[in-house]
Design an enzyme around this catalytic site. Structure first.
Site, mmCIF file in Angstrom:
data_model
loop_
_atom_site.group_PDB
_atom_site.id
_atom_site.type_symbol
_atom_site.label_atom_id
_atom_site.label_comp_id
_atom_site.label_asym_id
_atom_site.label_seq_id
_atom_site.Cartn_x
_atom_site.Cartn_y
_atom_site.Cartn_z
ATOM 1 N NE ARG A 239 -4.307 -1.393 0.271
ATOM 2 C CZ ARG A 239 -4.471 -2.438 -0.560
ATOM 3 N NH1 ARG A 239 -3.558 -2.726 -1.466
ATOM 4 N NH2 ARG A 239 -5.556 -3.179 -0.491
ATOM 5 C CD GLU A 268 -3.033 3.352 -5.119
ATOM 6 O OE1 GLU A 268 -4.121 2.791 -5.355
ATOM 7 O OE2 GLU A 268 -2.030 2.732 -4.724
ATOM 8 C CG HIS A 286 -3.495 -0.647 -6.644
ATOM 9 N ND1 HIS A 286 -3.829 0.002 -5.486
ATOM 10 C CD2 HIS A 286 -3.544 -1.971 -6.335
ATOM 11 C CE1 HIS A 286 -4.074 -0.871 -4.529
ATOM 12 N NE2 HIS A 286 -3.912 -2.090 -5.023
HETATM 13 P P1 NAP Z 1 -0.868 -11.570 4.960
HETATM 14 O O1 NAP Z 1 -0.828 -13.003 4.571
HETATM 15 O O2 NAP Z 1 -1.739 -11.141 6.087
HETATM 16 O O3 NAP Z 1 0.643 -11.139 5.291
HETATM 17 C C1 NAP Z 1 0.981 -9.899 5.844
HETATM 18 C C2 NAP Z 1 2.413 -9.950 6.341
HETATM 19 O O4 NAP Z 1 2.806 -8.648 6.774
HETATM 20 C C3 NAP Z 1 2.624 -10.905 7.513
HETATM 21 O O5 NAP Z 1 3.814 -11.622 7.314
HETATM 22 C C4 NAP Z 1 2.772 -9.964 8.715
HETATM 23 O O6 NAP Z 1 3.590 -10.566 9.703
HETATM 24 C C5 NAP Z 1 3.432 -8.756 8.046
HETATM 25 N N1 NAP Z 1 3.234 -7.527 8.799
HETATM 26 C C6 NAP Z 1 2.053 -7.016 9.252
HETATM 27 N N2 NAP Z 1 2.288 -5.893 9.944
HETATM 28 C C7 NAP Z 1 3.618 -5.684 9.912
HETATM 29 C C8 NAP Z 1 4.471 -4.688 10.464
HETATM 30 N N3 NAP Z 1 3.981 -3.662 11.181
HETATM 31 N N4 NAP Z 1 5.801 -4.779 10.246
HETATM 32 C C9 NAP Z 1 6.300 -5.806 9.526
HETATM 33 N N5 NAP Z 1 5.554 -6.792 8.984
HETATM 34 C C10 NAP Z 1 4.225 -6.723 9.178
HETATM 35 O O7 NAP Z 1 -1.266 -10.657 3.745
HETATM 36 P P2 NAP Z 1 -1.079 -10.945 2.172
HETATM 37 O O8 NAP Z 1 -2.212 -11.739 1.672
HETATM 38 O O9 NAP Z 1 0.316 -11.426 1.935
HETATM 39 O O10 NAP Z 1 -1.261 -9.441 1.608
HETATM 40 C C11 NAP Z 1 -0.419 -8.412 2.041
HETATM 41 C C12 NAP Z 1 -0.876 -7.066 1.534
HETATM 42 O O11 NAP Z 1 -0.551 -6.924 0.155
HETATM 43 C C13 NAP Z 1 -2.379 -6.782 1.582
HETATM 44 O O12 NAP Z 1 -2.825 -6.451 2.873
HETATM 45 C C14 NAP Z 1 -2.491 -5.614 0.607
HETATM 46 O O13 NAP Z 1 -2.309 -4.393 1.275
HETATM 47 C C15 NAP Z 1 -1.332 -5.848 -0.358
HETATM 48 N N6 NAP Z 1 -1.829 -6.212 -1.699
HETATM 49 C C16 NAP Z 1 -1.562 -5.402 -2.764
HETATM 50 C C17 NAP Z 1 -2.016 -5.748 -4.020
HETATM 51 C C18 NAP Z 1 -1.729 -4.903 -5.214
HETATM 52 O O14 NAP Z 1 -2.532 -4.892 -6.125
HETATM 53 N N7 NAP Z 1 -0.598 -4.209 -5.269
HETATM 54 C C19 NAP Z 1 -2.768 -6.905 -4.201
HETATM 55 C C20 NAP Z 1 -3.020 -7.708 -3.102
HETATM 56 C C21 NAP Z 1 -2.523 -7.360 -1.849
HETATM 57 P P3 NAP Z 1 3.495 -10.122 11.266
HETATM 58 O O15 NAP Z 1 2.022 -10.064 11.582
HETATM 59 O O16 NAP Z 1 4.244 -11.176 11.997
HETATM 60 O O17 NAP Z 1 4.156 -8.795 11.367
HETATM 61 C C1 8YV Z 2 -6.967 -4.590 -5.909
HETATM 62 C C2 8YV Z 2 -5.606 -5.053 -3.755
HETATM 63 O O1 8YV Z 2 -6.492 -3.351 -6.233
HETATM 64 O O2 8YV Z 2 -6.336 -7.138 -2.968
HETATM 65 C C3 8YV Z 2 -5.898 -6.038 -2.683
HETATM 66 O O3 8YV Z 2 -5.649 -5.706 -1.510
HETATM 67 O O4 8YV Z 2 -5.039 -4.044 -3.526
HETATM 68 C C4 8YV Z 2 -5.953 -5.397 -5.169
HETATM 69 O O5 8YV Z 2 -6.148 -6.724 -5.395
HETATM 70 C C5 8YV Z 2 -8.376 -4.375 -5.504
HETATM 71 O O6 8YV Z 2 -8.688 -4.579 -4.207
HETATM 72 C C6 8YV Z 2 -9.358 -4.961 -6.486
HETATM 73 O O7 8YV Z 2 -10.655 -4.731 -6.082
#
Ligand code: NAP
Ligand code: 8YV
Length: 323
Positions: A239, A268, A286
């Site tokens: 994010r 954004e 994104h």
């Molecule tokens: P997840 O399985 O919940 O993993 C999150 C990780 O972040 C965990 O390893 C957690 O470990 C760590 N974390 C949380 N707070 C932290 C902190 N303060 N300092 C360091 N590490 C921390 O989540 P995920 O499914 O991998 O998704 C992660 C994120 O990717 C989503 O929440 C979203 O914001 C982002 N995302 C972006 C896109 C995009 O389109 N660019 C798409 C999908 C997701 P600990 O709890 O041990 O700290």
């Molecule tokens: C998408 C995302 O931008 O899953 C997330 O957290 O940031 C992305 O997959 C979005 O949420 C699609 O609706």
């Protein structure tokens, strides 16, 4: 008559607060009565239906606060089509007995693939190379040399579902992987580095893939960027809020940081002109999960959570705080 005209649960009324994906909209309309951003489009009409709204359909970027929930006394569920739900006030939802759901796992591959694409694009200057040919510069001589990715050291900030998918892919590039999280993840073959600054100092590429929200706001600050250094590459697919964007721009402008490849931004869809002007930066709007198959799977899961709630069944993927 099409399913569009006869929803399965017509009395289950849903407010879509996001611009609905064409993959999601028909699924929702087949299930329930949908009010597409009515709170913004027609506040008077919204007031009339607000007492009947039982669900909210949101995206990972949507903001749903206590103020909106207060206007929806029958609200039961907020279904996020996305894994990140930092825009949802989960505490306020829980306080009102509203369940929040999201779409984990189905997007791991796409977001990890994009992280690798950004790592490659940022280190091998893929976007600048494309521009080099289009601008007719090749005949004037070769491009400046780039940085090698294979074998370089990867630091992963956040080692959850997506972080682990990124780390697995990096192993095919012979990249030694280390990671930073608040708690070490048992059973992973990578060293956990308790200090984020230490992780940055021992990395050539630092990939950020934590949730957004207050707990991670500006986790990547000037000190972390300085530790990553003049040869370092920052990749953010988490994010925009996780990175101090002003500190990032200053580090790039001064040469304190080598480069950045970014899919997410603080405000954004606005990307600062100073960031857009930098040649050592790769920018994507994104698109981490933005493939047809993955968005289809996300839409299916988001709709299924609403359907389950409407049918009085257990939802499939509640966020951890609501389990
Ligand atoms: P997840 O399985 O919940 O993993 C999150 C990780 O972040 C965990 O390893 C957690 O470990 C760590 N974390 C949380 N707070 C932290 C902190 N303060 N300092 C360091 N590490 C921390 O989540 P995920 O499914 O991998 O998704 C992660 C994120 O990717 C989503 O929440 C979203 O914001 C982002 N995302 C972006 C896109 C995009 O389109 N660019 C798409 C999908 C997701 P600990 O709890 O041990 O700290
Ligand atoms: C998408 C995302 O931008 O899953 C997330 O957290 O940031 C992305 O997959 C979005 O949420 C699609 O609706």
């Amino acid at each position: 008559m099409s399913t569009h005209d006869t929803p399965l649960h017509p009395t289950f009324e849903v407010l879509a607060v996001m611009r609905m994906s064409p993959l999601l909209e028909p699924l929702l309309r087949a299930q329930c009565t949908v009010h597409d951003r009515l709170h913004e489009a027609d506040p008077a009409a919204f007031e009339a239906v607000a007492p009947r709204i039982r669900g909210i359909a949101a995206s990972g970027e949507s903001k749903v606060g206590a103020e909106l929930m207060d206007r929806l006394p029958a609200l039961e569920i907020i279904s996020v089509m996305g894994v990140g739900y930092d825009g949802i006030d989960v505490a306020a939802a829980k306080a009102r007995g509203v369940i929040v759901t999201h779409t984990p796992d189905v997007l791991n591959d796409d977001v990890a693939d994009l992280a690798l694409a950004l790592m490659l694009a940022g280190s091998r200057q893929i976007v600048a190379a494309d521009r080099y040919i289009r601008d007719g510069k090749w005949s004037g001589g070769p491009m400046p040399l780039a940085r090698k990715l294979s074998g370089s050291r990867l630091g992963v900030v956040g080692m959850g579902r997506i972080g682990q998918a990124i780390a697995r892919r990096a192993q095919a590039f012979d990249m030694p992987v280390a990671y930073h999280t608040r708690q070490p993840k048992p059973g992973l073959p990578y060293p956990h580095i308790a200090s984020l600054v230490d992780l940055a100092a021992r990395s050539d590429v630092l990939v950020v893939i934590t949730p957004g929200g207050a707990a991670t706001r500006h986790l990547i600050n000037a000190e972390v960027l300085a530790a990553l250094g003049p040869q370092g590459l920052l990749v953010n697919v988490a994010r925009g809020s996780v990175v101090d964007e002003t500190a990032l721009i200053e580090a790039l402008e001064s040469g304190a940081l080598g480069g950045a490849a970014l899919d997410v931004f603080a405000e954004e869809p606005n990307v600062p002109e100073r960031l857009r002007a930098l040649p050592q930066v790769v920018l994507t709007p994104h698109i981490g999960s933005a493939t047809n198959s993955t968005r289809g799977a996300m839409a299916g899961l988001a709709a299924e959570n609403l359907r389950a709630k409407a049918a009085g069944e257990a939802v499939v993927t509640a966020v951890p705080e609501c389990r």
